[in-house]
Design an enzyme around this catalytic site. Structure first.
Site, PDB file in Angstrom:
ATOM      1  N   GLU A  59       0.844  -1.203   0.000  1.00  0.00           N
ATOM      2  CA  GLU A  59       0.000   0.000   0.000  1.00  0.00           C
ATOM      3  C   GLU A  59       0.878   1.251   0.000  1.00  0.00           C
ATOM      4  O   GLU A  59       0.928   2.016   0.966  1.00  0.00           O
ATOM      5  CB  GLU A  59      -0.952  -0.058   1.208  1.00  0.00           C
ATOM      6  CG  GLU A  59      -1.868  -1.281   1.154  1.00  0.00           C
ATOM      7  CD  GLU A  59      -2.603  -1.602   2.463  1.00  0.00           C
ATOM      8  OE1 GLU A  59      -2.562  -0.783   3.396  1.00  0.00           O
ATOM      9  OE2 GLU A  59      -3.214  -2.681   2.533  1.00  0.00           O
ATOM     10  N   ASN A 107      -1.300  -6.279  10.818  1.00  0.00           N
ATOM     11  CA  ASN A 107      -2.592  -5.760  11.270  1.00  0.00           C
ATOM     12  C   ASN A 107      -3.537  -6.866  11.759  1.00  0.00           C
ATOM     13  O   ASN A 107      -4.743  -6.674  11.847  1.00  0.00           O
ATOM     14  CB  ASN A 107      -3.249  -4.929  10.160  1.00  0.00           C
ATOM     15  CG  ASN A 107      -4.143  -3.840  10.728  1.00  0.00           C
ATOM     16  OD1 ASN A 107      -3.881  -3.327  11.818  1.00  0.00           O
ATOM     17  ND2 ASN A 107      -5.207  -3.498  10.007  1.00  0.00           N
ATOM     18  N   SER A 162      -4.650   1.291   2.463  1.00  0.00           N
ATOM     19  CA  SER A 162      -5.238   1.463   1.139  1.00  0.00           C
ATOM     20  C   SER A 162      -5.741   0.081   0.694  1.00  0.00           C
ATOM     21  O   SER A 162      -5.051  -0.905   0.945  1.00  0.00           O
ATOM     22  CB  SER A 162      -4.154   1.969   0.190  1.00  0.00           C
ATOM     23  OG  SER A 162      -4.566   1.904  -1.137  1.00  0.00           O
ATOM     24  N   TYR A 163      -6.921  -0.090   0.031  1.00  0.00           N
ATOM     25  CA  TYR A 163      -7.721   1.013  -0.403  1.00  0.00           C
ATOM     26  C   TYR A 163      -9.191   0.687  -0.284  1.00  0.00           C
ATOM     27  O   TYR A 163      -9.543  -0.413   0.126  1.00  0.00           O
ATOM     28  CB  TYR A 163      -7.377   1.382  -1.860  1.00  0.00           C
ATOM     29  CG  TYR A 163      -7.629   0.312  -2.905  1.00  0.00           C
ATOM     30  CD1 TYR A 163      -6.684  -0.675  -3.134  1.00  0.00           C
ATOM     31  CD2 TYR A 163      -8.799   0.296  -3.677  1.00  0.00           C
ATOM     32  CE1 TYR A 163      -6.886  -1.651  -4.114  1.00  0.00           C
ATOM     33  CE2 TYR A 163      -8.998  -0.677  -4.648  1.00  0.00           C
ATOM     34  CZ  TYR A 163      -8.043  -1.645  -4.858  1.00  0.00           C
ATOM     35  OH  TYR A 163      -8.240  -2.601  -5.810  1.00  0.00           O
ATOM     36  N   GLU A 201      -8.776   3.963   4.984  1.00  0.00           N
ATOM     37  CA  GLU A 201      -8.433   3.230   3.755  1.00  0.00           C
ATOM     38  C   GLU A 201      -8.562   4.229   2.621  1.00  0.00           C
ATOM     39  O   GLU A 201      -9.663   4.668   2.302  1.00  0.00           O
ATOM     40  CB  GLU A 201      -9.398   2.063   3.515  1.00  0.00           C
ATOM     41  CG  GLU A 201      -9.375   0.976   4.576  1.00  0.00           C
ATOM     42  CD  GLU A 201      -8.352  -0.121   4.275  1.00  0.00           C
ATOM     43  OE1 GLU A 201      -7.646  -0.025   3.246  1.00  0.00           O
ATOM     44  OE2 GLU A 201      -8.262  -1.067   5.090  1.00  0.00           O
TER      45      GLU A 201
END
Ligand SMILES: *[C@@H]1O[C@H](CO)[C@@H](O)[C@H](O)[C@H]1NC(C)=O
Ligand SMILES: *[C@@H]1O[C@H](CO)[C@@H](O)[C@H](O)[C@H]1NC(C)=O
Ligand SMILES: [Zn+2]
Length: 424
Positions: A186, A259, A313-314, A386
């Site tokens: 990202e 994450n 993203s995204y 995001e």
């Protein structure tokens, strides 16, 4: 459940392992579920080795998924059998990646590394350039800017925060903690964070009100190893995780999803225990040195923590806790007001529509994420942003559009910070 499990079992055989590959002949499909059954069926694919670039649970909202040549026929049958609205948005991901790399090589020749002064929005930078940039800011603005080494990645890349103040020397101000670059591919995330740094430091006069009551602590690149890996060549472009090796059934697979690695309802839902999966939660919570760095920062800042904001993203989302359950936190109305303000400010300025809400209610349940942990650790507001996707790969707009995307992101972030000033 009405959908055919038989087809899913067939698809299982073609599961995609998170590994470097050329993506030759891989497609990206946009799929739009219009019934709950269709949404469930599509979500099931994310457990069968399909790589979703963006996935919403809201009916009528598009999701994007990579489909390999081997998966193609069965995937198409599935769409047809269940009459799922779909379109091919990229008919050869490998070609797009190759093209992006060729452009990137050229760009580097045209705008070489200086390591000094403001970074332009003309290309994506690497770890070393980002570190040089913040070090240089600290030298040029010693009264307002402070850079600190906060740890090292698995491959021993330095992780540094930049703390931005208004230079009045007041200790104990509230803190906005911002980070980027959790997911390697990202690239627009660290680019957007660098633009925030630029605005707060170089454009100080315009933004002084955001530094009157708050200090900003910013970690521009969490997953330094993964990010560097994704820049090494076309094969690694779609890399998402960290880079610590794990053994699994006699093979080595790399990295955990940072994450999904936080110790709050860790690995309960929406994460994988398979080291070869893109959403591998890790062998234990905080198995990754990079997430330990973020955790320790959160705990050291939490008593002053007004907002934790993490940039991904995204898909154009502003998401708040919880991600591990569909329940909402006690002060969800505050969280919602901040997210709504960010979304409105962006829509007013550019027309881009951001969807906001709790992670689980807008996307899917996913435990172990940093926003849940930040909120649990004591930040009053915790938000995952995001960003907008664009271009043939989605994660990073073509370099010609970086400026447009990072300025749009800043409009949302500034509006959220202003809203906090009103609220607390
Ligand atoms: C967080 O919210 C509580 C309750 O509204 C408030 O007392 C506290 O001061 C806030 N924290 C910060 C850092 O402002
Ligand atoms: C967006 O525009 C509307 C209509 O003009 C206005 O009421 C609202 O306050 C604006 N929101 C933000 C956050 O700028
Ligand atoms: Zn992400």
């Amino acid at each position: 459940m009405k959908f055919s499990l038989g087809l899913l079992v067939l698809l299982l055989g073609a599961a995609l392992v998170a590994a470097d590959r050329d993506y030759e002949g891989y497609r990206i499909y946009e799929v739009i579920p219009s019934t709950i059954d269709q949404a469930k069926l599509l979500h099931q694919l994310s457990f069968e080795g399909f790589d979703f670039l963006s996935e919403s649970r809201l009916l009528g909202h598009p999701s994007q998924v990579i489909v390999s040549p081997e998966q193609l026929e069965q995937f198409q049958q599935l769409l047809e059998a269940h009459q799922i609205d779909s379109s091919v948005v990229n008919s050869n991901l490998g070609a797009s990646i190759a093209e992006e790399f060729a452009q990137r090589q050229m760009q580097r020749l045209l705008s070489p590394i200086t390591g000094k002064g403001r970074l332009s929005n003309e290309r994506y930078y690497n770890h070393e350039e980002i570190i040089n940039y913040i070090d240089d800011l600290a030298k040029r603005y010693p009264h307002r800017v402070y850079v600190k080494t906060v740890g090292w990645s698995y491959e021993k890349r330095v992780l540094k925060t930049i703390t931005i103040t208004n230079g009045d020397g007041k200790a104990g101000k509230k803190v906005i903690f911002l980070d980027g670059g959790f997911h390697a591919r990202e690239w627009i995330s660290p680019a957007a964070v660098l633009y925030v740094i630029d605005q707060l430091v170089e454009q100080f006069e315009q933004n002084a009100h955001l530094l009157q009551d708050y200090d900003w602590v910013i970690l521009p690149l969490v997953n330094a190893d993964g990010y560097e890996h994704s820049q090494t060549g076309t094969l690694a472009r779609m890399w998402r995780k960290t880079r610590q090796p794990y053994n699994y059934a006699g093979q080595t697979c790399y990295g955990a999803d940072p994450n999904r690695n936080f110790a709050f309802h860790w690995n309960e839902e929406g994460a994988s225990s398979n080291p070869c999966s893109d959403t591998y939660a890790g062998p234990t919570a905080f198995s990754e040195p990079e997430t330990i760095v973020v955790r320790d920062l959160m705990h050291s800042l939490a008593d002053r923590g007004i907002m934790y904001l993490t940039i991904h993203s995204y898909g154009n989302y502003l998401l708040y806790p919880w991600g591990w359950t569909s329940d909402l936190p006690d002060n969800w109305e505050d969280l919602d007001a901040v997210a709504r303000t960010g979304a409105e400010a962006i829509e007013n300025a550019t027309g881009t529509v951001y969807t906001y809400g709790s992670s689980t209610n807008v996307l899917y349940i996913a435990a172990g994420a940093s926003d849940d942990y930040g909120y649990y650790a004591g930040f009053n507001v915790s938000i995952t942003m995001e960003l907008t996707g664009a271009g043939s790969i989605g994660f990073n707009p073509p370099v010609t559009r970086i400026d447009e995307f990072v300025t749009e992101t800043w409009i949302g972030i500034r509006a959220m910070a202003e809203k906090l000033l009103e609220m607390y």
